[in-house]
Design an enzyme around this catalytic site. Structure first.
Site, mmCIF file in Angstrom:
data_model
loop_
_atom_site.group_PDB
_atom_site.id
_atom_site.type_symbol
_atom_site.label_atom_id
_atom_site.label_comp_id
_atom_site.label_asym_id
_atom_site.label_seq_id
_atom_site.Cartn_x
_atom_site.Cartn_y
_atom_site.Cartn_z
ATOM 1 N N ARG A 84 13.149 -54.685 -9.702
ATOM 2 C CA ARG A 84 13.073 -54.672 -8.182
ATOM 3 C C ARG A 84 13.225 -56.035 -7.656
ATOM 4 N NH1 ARG A 84 8.694 -54.549 -6.598
ATOM 5 N NH2 ARG A 84 7.354 -54.252 -8.706
ATOM 6 N N TYR A 210 19.964 -50.012 -9.565
ATOM 7 C CA TYR A 210 18.821 -50.210 -10.641
ATOM 8 C C TYR A 210 17.258 -49.442 -10.004
ATOM 9 C CZ TYR A 210 15.214 -51.129 -13.860
ATOM 10 O OH TYR A 210 14.083 -51.156 -14.949
ATOM 11 N N GLY A 211 16.711 -48.738 -10.713
ATOM 12 C CA GLY A 211 15.182 -48.024 -10.570
ATOM 13 C C GLY A 211 14.815 -48.172 -9.174
ATOM 14 N N LYS A 219 9.183 -45.981 -4.779
ATOM 15 C CA LYS A 219 8.677 -47.075 -4.146
ATOM 16 C C LYS A 219 8.969 -46.921 -2.292
ATOM 17 C CE LYS A 219 6.466 -47.875 -7.478
ATOM 18 N NZ LYS A 219 6.419 -49.053 -8.497
ATOM 19 N N HIS A 239 -0.414 -47.319 -5.076
ATOM 20 C CA HIS A 239 0.294 -47.591 -6.213
ATOM 21 C C HIS A 239 -0.782 -47.290 -7.511
ATOM 22 C CE1 HIS A 239 2.775 -50.783 -8.704
ATOM 23 N NE2 HIS A 239 3.017 -49.536 -9.035
ATOM 24 N N SER A 261 2.511 -53.772 -11.148
ATOM 25 C CA SER A 261 3.752 -53.445 -11.867
ATOM 26 C C SER A 261 3.432 -54.093 -13.409
ATOM 27 C CB SER A 261 4.967 -53.680 -11.510
ATOM 28 O OG SER A 261 5.120 -53.337 -9.975
ATOM 29 N N CYS A 263 1.349 -53.622 -15.442
ATOM 30 C CA CYS A 263 -0.092 -54.108 -15.989
ATOM 31 C C CYS A 263 -1.039 -52.926 -16.528
ATOM 32 C CB CYS A 263 -0.740 -54.808 -14.668
ATOM 33 S SG CYS A 263 -0.163 -56.311 -14.408
ATOM 34 N N ASP A 290 1.697 -43.629 -11.652
ATOM 35 C CA ASP A 290 2.289 -44.447 -10.751
ATOM 36 C C ASP A 290 1.868 -44.635 -9.271
ATOM 37 O OD1 ASP A 290 3.854 -47.070 -10.831
ATOM 38 O OD2 ASP A 290 5.111 -46.212 -9.736
ATOM 39 N N ASN A 382 11.978 -55.579 -19.086
ATOM 40 C CA ASN A 382 12.109 -54.435 -17.800
ATOM 41 C C ASN A 382 12.752 -53.210 -18.137
ATOM 42 O OD1 ASN A 382 10.365 -53.471 -15.363
ATOM 43 N ND2 ASN A 382 12.367 -53.863 -14.153
ATOM 44 N N ARG A 384 13.600 -49.351 -19.264
ATOM 45 C CA ARG A 384 12.640 -48.420 -18.921
ATOM 46 C C ARG A 384 13.064 -46.915 -19.524
ATOM 47 N NH1 ARG A 384 8.239 -49.120 -14.628
ATOM 48 N NH2 ARG A 384 8.384 -51.455 -14.512
ATOM 49 N N ARG A 415 -3.685 -58.685 -14.703
ATOM 50 C CA ARG A 415 -3.849 -59.356 -15.777
ATOM 51 C C ARG A 415 -4.296 -60.683 -15.362
ATOM 52 N NH1 ARG A 415 0.388 -58.375 -19.826
ATOM 53 N NH2 ARG A 415 1.322 -56.531 -19.286
ATOM 54 N N ASN A 511 -10.012 -48.640 -24.132
ATOM 55 C CA ASN A 511 -10.225 -48.674 -22.756
ATOM 56 C C ASN A 511 -11.045 -47.424 -22.390
ATOM 57 O OD1 ASN A 511 -8.931 -51.148 -22.637
ATOM 58 N ND2 ASN A 511 -7.101 -50.191 -21.733
HETATM 59 P P1 GTP Z 1 4.767 -50.102 -13.830
HETATM 60 O O1 GTP Z 1 5.646 -48.779 -14.332
HETATM 61 O O2 GTP Z 1 5.843 -51.029 -13.377
HETATM 62 O O3 GTP Z 1 4.281 -49.809 -12.406
HETATM 63 O O4 GTP Z 1 3.724 -50.678 -14.843
HETATM 64 P P2 GTP Z 1 2.327 -50.010 -15.458
HETATM 65 O O5 GTP Z 1 1.548 -50.459 -14.682
HETATM 66 O O6 GTP Z 1 2.769 -48.533 -15.626
HETATM 67 O O7 GTP Z 1 2.301 -50.652 -16.803
HETATM 68 P P3 GTP Z 1 2.472 -49.995 -18.431
HETATM 69 O O8 GTP Z 1 1.439 -49.016 -18.849
HETATM 70 O O9 GTP Z 1 3.679 -49.738 -18.551
HETATM 71 O O10 GTP Z 1 2.145 -51.323 -19.145
HETATM 72 C C1 GTP Z 1 2.947 -52.438 -19.333
HETATM 73 C C2 GTP Z 1 2.804 -53.449 -20.403
HETATM 74 O O11 GTP Z 1 1.458 -53.665 -20.477
HETATM 75 C C3 GTP Z 1 3.325 -52.820 -21.586
HETATM 76 O O12 GTP Z 1 3.875 -53.497 -22.128
HETATM 77 C C4 GTP Z 1 2.093 -52.204 -22.375
HETATM 78 O O13 GTP Z 1 2.121 -52.400 -23.896
HETATM 79 C C5 GTP Z 1 0.845 -53.435 -21.998
HETATM 80 N N1 GTP Z 1 -0.339 -52.829 -21.828
HETATM 81 C C6 GTP Z 1 -0.868 -51.691 -21.414
HETATM 82 N N2 GTP Z 1 -2.070 -51.472 -21.532
HETATM 83 C C7 GTP Z 1 -2.556 -52.428 -22.151
HETATM 84 C C8 GTP Z 1 -3.885 -52.794 -22.764
HETATM 85 O O14 GTP Z 1 -4.995 -52.147 -22.473
HETATM 86 N N3 GTP Z 1 -3.926 -54.047 -23.435
HETATM 87 C C9 GTP Z 1 -2.796 -54.934 -23.502
HETATM 88 N N4 GTP Z 1 -2.975 -55.965 -24.179
HETATM 89 N N5 GTP Z 1 -1.820 -54.481 -23.216
HETATM 90 C C10 GTP Z 1 -1.535 -53.480 -22.281
HETATM 91 C C1 SPV Z 2 6.966 -51.066 -10.574
HETATM 92 O O1 SPV Z 2 7.631 -51.897 -10.398
HETATM 93 O O2 SPV Z 2 5.977 -50.741 -9.940
HETATM 94 C C2 SPV Z 2 7.686 -49.810 -11.063
HETATM 95 C C3 SPV Z 2 9.152 -49.802 -11.347
HETATM 96 O O3 SPV Z 2 6.985 -48.809 -11.115
HETATM 97 S S1 SPV Z 2 10.138 -49.506 -9.988
HETATM 98 O O4 SPV Z 2 10.266 -48.240 -9.927
HETATM 99 O O5 SPV Z 2 11.165 -50.239 -10.485
HETATM 100 O O6 SPV Z 2 9.594 -50.129 -8.900
HETATM 101 MN MN MN Z 3 4.813 -49.121 -10.578
#
Ligand code: GTP
Ligand code: SPV
Ligand code: MN
Length: 600
Positions: A84, A210-211, A219, A239, A261, A263, A290, A382, A384, A415, A511
């Protein structure tokens, strides 16, 4: 001029609706972008299959090993177009004040004029696809409808996974539909625009393929436009993941989680209980990973629906240990974007998928890659997967329930290497809104910018709130009066690191131990200790059976460092300053309270 285009449209004789408002708008966009042909997407498997074949013939997609990954494809976006672009994302409403200091803004007329020049003739020699789509369950009282016009087959095929779309949606289109136009144009990053016009319910994106820039249901619609609708209509577009946790008694309790995002939303949404929990009968159910639309139910509780139908998840880091459910979800009918191609068996690979990378691969740009000679990652950080929710082994039986699920807890998080403890609970709704409003997180690869830099990302909505952030906080505060039985609000941080930079808390499945405490708090089943920042767990109240974490480490994860928090309060004050009069008094008071409690 318009008449000519209308005649031309009728000549194709493909339109799925007779709604004049819809047809007039499409005619105008056709006249502007001048495609060679217009094709309505009916959503049928036959039509989608034809498009997949066409995309493979032109190299837009690559068909992967169909025995190992049936129905799966690889797509590589332009190397300058991989995330994004927040700097080129605009909220265009009449008054700049209504977009607020955290959004890019331009006068709508000026923006329309600028965009019209860019769109003019941009689809010459190309096909325009008309995608009627619905966010939420078709026909449900909470569903919202839109059309995305696009010249990208990739967009059509992704929208077919991510949204309910095609013929079944058409009867619901009326003059209130959300109007979306997307053109790839020449992918010029300098002329890339992702623009929302909330007062017109219009979305326009150009020069990206892209995405989140171009899958407008996500979004652009379900957050930026929908947050405005939610404000007007008395609900919240957030979100957030939605997770159901079934305890040994068979009761399922639901939480939502707003993390920025990349996280951890997808990971928490598909959590598999640790072995000991499984033995005792715990199960988890994914409702969404999401986006959540939250409304007050007749019973005075907050109810959440996931308006999407698929997952657009981060690939790197996803593996059989970290997130087996996500991995299983991607084993059929999935489009991978910017991952590596494993030449050994014509499948995909990304960092941490397996301990040993393939010896022969193409990286995310399509260049030969092997672990011995690599100068960069095989997959883009990034990269996906776009995967159907129905593939997910733990998809909730309530996934298609038009009423959604009742929410017991809202969990904010980010984070933070230091400062934020593993978990804490807000004192009440107002304090919870404060906690959400000051969320901070280290930046990730999901958007352009410097990875690792800390920034404030209120409610994980900084790039997605379609109006003034101060008004948004006020809307959250106002919701309290409407919710007779509000969820409790918490904050978590899975990402505290030690002096060597290693994560202290094991995260992922583990968790659930924290979520269990959260749910116990919601149902008055456990005590807590009051601190300057809110309620923290007593160290003995988080279950550590079967995990390699000792009480001392847990105690350190649950500590509040007053010096760090004094510094935090200073930063919050500086952050709040930009909102001026729009900062709700209630939040100013919450900050004063925190500052006072931190004084000795
Ligand atoms: P978006 O799709 O961008 O909104 O991201 P998201 O919030 O769904 O994040 P996602 O679950 O894809 O995790 C992103 C990154 O964080 C990945 O590389 C995961 O491996 C890492 N991650 C997720 N949960 C944990 C956790 O509990 N501990 C650690 N250390 N890393 C984590
Ligand atoms: C984010 O960045 O929070 C995503 C990926 O979930 S995108 O759909 O590209 O925004
Ligand atoms: Mn997201």
């Amino acid at each position: 001029m318009l008449k000519v285009w209308a005649a031309r449209r009728r000549a194709f004789n493909m339109e799925l609706t007779k709604n004049q408002a819809v047809l007039d708008w499409i005619d105008q966009q056709v006249a502007l972008t001048k495609p060679d042909q217009v094709i309505w997407i009916d959503g049928s498997e036959a039509q989608l299959e034809q498009l997949r074949q066409e995309a493979c013939a032109t190299g837009e997609m690559y068909k992967l090993n169909q025995e190992k990954l049936p129905g799966c494809y690889l797509h590589r976006s332009d190397p300058t177009d991989v995330a994004r672009v927040e700097s080129r994302t605009f909220i265009c409403c009449k008054k700049q004040e209504d977009a607020g200091p955290t959004n890019n803004w331009m006068d709508p007329q000026e923006m329309y004029a600028k965009l019209h020049k860019l769109y003019d003739g941009s689809m010459k020699g190309r096909t325009m696809y008309v995608i009627p789509y619905c966010m939420s369950v078709v026909g449900s009282p909470f569903a919202k409808y839109g059309i995305e016009l696009t010249d990208s087959i990739y967009v059509v095929l992704n929208m077919a996974i991510m949204t309910r779309m095609g013929e079944e949606v058409v009867p619901y289109l009326d003059e209130n539909f959300i109007k979306g136009l997307h053109a790839r144009a020449n992918l010029d990053p300098e002329e890339r625009y992702i623009v929302q016009f909330p007062e017109d319910n219009v979305i326009m994106s150009i020069n990206s393929g892209y995405g989140g820039n171009v899958l407008q249901g996500k979004k652009c619609f379900a957050l930026r436009i929908a947050s405005n609708l939610g404000r007007q209509e008395g609900w919240l577009a957030e979100h957030m993941l939605i997770l159901g946790i079934q305890n040994p008694q068979g009761e399922v309790r639901y939480v939502t989680g707003a993390f920025p995002s990349a996280c951890g939303k997808t990971n928490l949404a598909m959590l598999i209980p640790p072995e000991g929990y499984q033995k005792n009968g715990w199960k988890c159910w994914c409702v969404g990973d999401d986006i959540a639309w939250l409304r007050v139910g007749a019973d005075g509780r907050l109810w959440a629906v996931n308006p999407e139908k698929g997952f657009f998840g981060v690939a790197p880091g996803t593996n059989a240990k970290s997130n087996p459910n996500a991995l299983a979800t991607t084993h059929q009918g999935t489009i991978f974007t910017n991952v590596a191609l494993n030449l050994e068996d014509d499948t995909v690979w990304w960092e941490k998928l397996t301990p040993n990378p393939p010896q022969h691969a193409l990286d995310w740009k399509g260049n030969p890659w092997s672990p011995d000679t690599a100068t960069g990652p095989a997959a883009h950080p990034n990269s996906r997967f776009t995967a159907p929710a129905e593939n997910c082994p733990c998809i909730s039986p309530e996934f298609n329930n038009p009423n959604g699920v009742p929410i017991s807890a809202i969990i904010f998080g980010g984070r933070r290497a230091k400062t934020a403890p593993l978990v804490y609970q807000s004192r009440d709704w107002q304090h919870g809104v404060f906690v959400g409003s000051v969320m901070a997180s280290e930046k990730t690869a999901a958007a352009e910018g410097t990875v690792g830099e800390t920034r404030r990302d209120p409610m994980a909505m900084l790039p997605f709130c379609g109006y003034h952030m101060g008004d948004y906080w006020q809307h959250w505060l106002d919701m309290e009066k409407a919710i007779a039985n509000p969820p409790k609000i918490f904050n978590v941080n899975w990402f505290r690191t030690d002096d060597q930079g290693n994560f202290i808390w094991p995260g992922f499945s583990e968790n659930l131990r924290v979520v269990e405490w959260i749910l116990k708090r919601c149902f008055d089943e456990v005590g807590a200790r009051e601190t300057e920042i809110g309620y923290l767990p007593n160290v003995e109240d988080i279950n550590l059976d079967g995990v390699d974490v000792d009480r001392e480490t847990l105690a350190s994860l649950l500590s509040v460092d007053r010096d760090l928090w004094r510094e935090e309060a200073k930063q919050i004050r500086a952050f709040y300053a930009q909102f001026g009069d729009k900062l709700p008094q209630t939040l100013e008071k919450e900050l004063e309270g925190l500052e006072a409690r931190l004084q000795d």
